[in-house]
Enzyme design. Structure first.
Site, PDB file in Angstrom:
ATOM      1  N   CYS A 172       1.029  -1.084   0.067  1.00  0.00           N
ATOM      2  CA  CYS A 172       0.004   0.107  -0.047  1.00  0.00           C
ATOM      3  C   CYS A 172       0.803   1.271  -0.156  1.00  0.00           C
ATOM      4  O   CYS A 172       1.825   1.238   0.844  1.00  0.00           O
ATOM      5  CB  CYS A 172      -0.872  -0.124   1.215  1.00  0.00           C
ATOM      6  SG  CYS A 172      -1.848   1.498   1.533  1.00  0.00           S
ATOM      7  N   HIS A 189      -9.058  -3.575  -2.497  1.00  0.00           N
ATOM      8  CA  HIS A 189      -8.034  -2.841  -1.399  1.00  0.00           C
ATOM      9  C   HIS A 189      -8.699  -1.431  -1.565  1.00  0.00           C
ATOM     10  O   HIS A 189      -8.613  -0.754  -0.513  1.00  0.00           O
ATOM     11  CB  HIS A 189      -6.995  -3.308  -2.261  1.00  0.00           C
ATOM     12  CG  HIS A 189      -5.764  -2.617  -1.260  1.00  0.00           C
ATOM     13  ND1 HIS A 189      -4.579  -3.074  -0.775  1.00  0.00           N
ATOM     14  CD2 HIS A 189      -5.352  -1.037  -1.146  1.00  0.00           C
ATOM     15  CE1 HIS A 189      -3.847  -2.155  -0.245  1.00  0.00           C
ATOM     16  NE2 HIS A 189      -4.348  -0.915  -0.542  1.00  0.00           N
ATOM     17  N   GLU A 190      -8.686  -0.882  -2.707  1.00  0.00           N
ATOM     18  CA  GLU A 190      -9.267   0.509  -2.459  1.00  0.00           C
ATOM     19  C   GLU A 190     -10.520   0.950  -2.098  1.00  0.00           C
ATOM     20  O   GLU A 190     -10.691   1.969  -1.350  1.00  0.00           O
ATOM     21  CB  GLU A 190      -9.090   1.078  -4.097  1.00  0.00           C
ATOM     22  CG  GLU A 190      -7.621   1.083  -4.702  1.00  0.00           C
ATOM     23  CD  GLU A 190      -6.583   1.528  -3.897  1.00  0.00           C
ATOM     24  OE1 GLU A 190      -6.653   2.428  -3.321  1.00  0.00           O
ATOM     25  OE2 GLU A 190      -5.399   0.894  -3.892  1.00  0.00           O
ATOM     26  N   HIS A 203     -10.403   1.195   1.454  1.00  0.00           N
ATOM     27  CA  HIS A 203      -9.844   2.493   2.259  1.00  0.00           C
ATOM     28  C   HIS A 203     -11.022   3.565   2.173  1.00  0.00           C
ATOM     29  O   HIS A 203     -10.863   4.398   3.280  1.00  0.00           O
ATOM     30  CB  HIS A 203      -8.713   3.312   1.046  1.00  0.00           C
ATOM     31  CG  HIS A 203      -7.521   2.677   1.120  1.00  0.00           C
ATOM     32  ND1 HIS A 203      -6.730   2.713   2.434  1.00  0.00           N
ATOM     33  CD2 HIS A 203      -6.535   2.103   0.214  1.00  0.00           C
ATOM     34  CE1 HIS A 203      -5.446   2.246   2.166  1.00  0.00           C
ATOM     35  NE2 HIS A 203      -5.293   1.995   0.868  1.00  0.00           N
TER      36      HIS A 203
END
Length: 187
Positions: free
Chosen positions: A114, A157-158, A161
């Site tokens: 990351c 993953h994004e 966030h």
């Protein structure tokens, strides 16, 4: 131009917040944010520019990583089959949502990294192998797409966030490299 100095690091409170939806029609500020995020990813993958500006290579970036708590992600995944061809996926996604996912799970064999984490975190991050998502593009058009394998992992993953979740939150602390037999390991 976004540089590594603009990216906040783990421990910053914005990375643990749930980001706000982006209203439409897009403001010029939100359109520019998306353009700048995608430009950063393209620059980070260019050997000359990444060296010149000391950029770590990335395939995804979320607005919270820039200390902007908005539901915006940029994805720039190269097409691994074509050396100099079009990217596999190059998109700015506003208000992305996972609509459905497979039962089959997958993980990147070497683990995830990351841009907001300056250390290597060993362990498997087990995610859904296939996802269907909806999002709005910069023209305000609603899009639905299906992704699998590596692109699905990048987008998850994004999206994490946007929900205040870091990739290492998914790692089994007691046994970081454990994966059930039915988990697909992606190289």
């Amino acid at each position: 131009m976004i540089t590594m100095d603009d990216i906040i690091r783990e421990g910053h409170p914005t990375l643990r917040q749930i980001a706000e939806e982006v209203p439409f029609p897009l403001s010029e500020e939100n359109r520019e944010l998306g353009d700048n995020m995608r430009e950063f990813l393209k620059n980070s993958q260019d050997p000359e520019l990444s060296e010149k500006y000391q950029l770590r290579g990335g395939v995804g970036l979320a607005a919270p990583q820039l200390d902007i708590s908005k539901r915006v992600i940029a994805i720039e995944i190269p097409n691994m089959e074509e050396e100099d061809g079009e990217p596999f996926l190059s998109e700015v996604m506003y208000n992305p949502k996972v609509l459905s996912h497979s039962v089959q799970q997958a993980a990147i064999e070497e683990g995830e990294g990351c841009l907001s984490v300056d250390r290597h975190v060993p362990g498997l991050v087990i995610r859904n192998n296939k996802i269907s998502i909806s999002y709005f593009n910069q023209d305000g058009e609603k899009r639905n797409i299906r992704l699998k394998n590596y692109p699905a992992i990048v987008v998850q993953h994004e999206i994490d966030h946007l929900n205040g979740i870091m990739f290492y939150d998914h790692i089994n602390e007691a046994n970081p490299n454990y994966a059930p037999d039915d988990v697909l390991l992606i190289q």
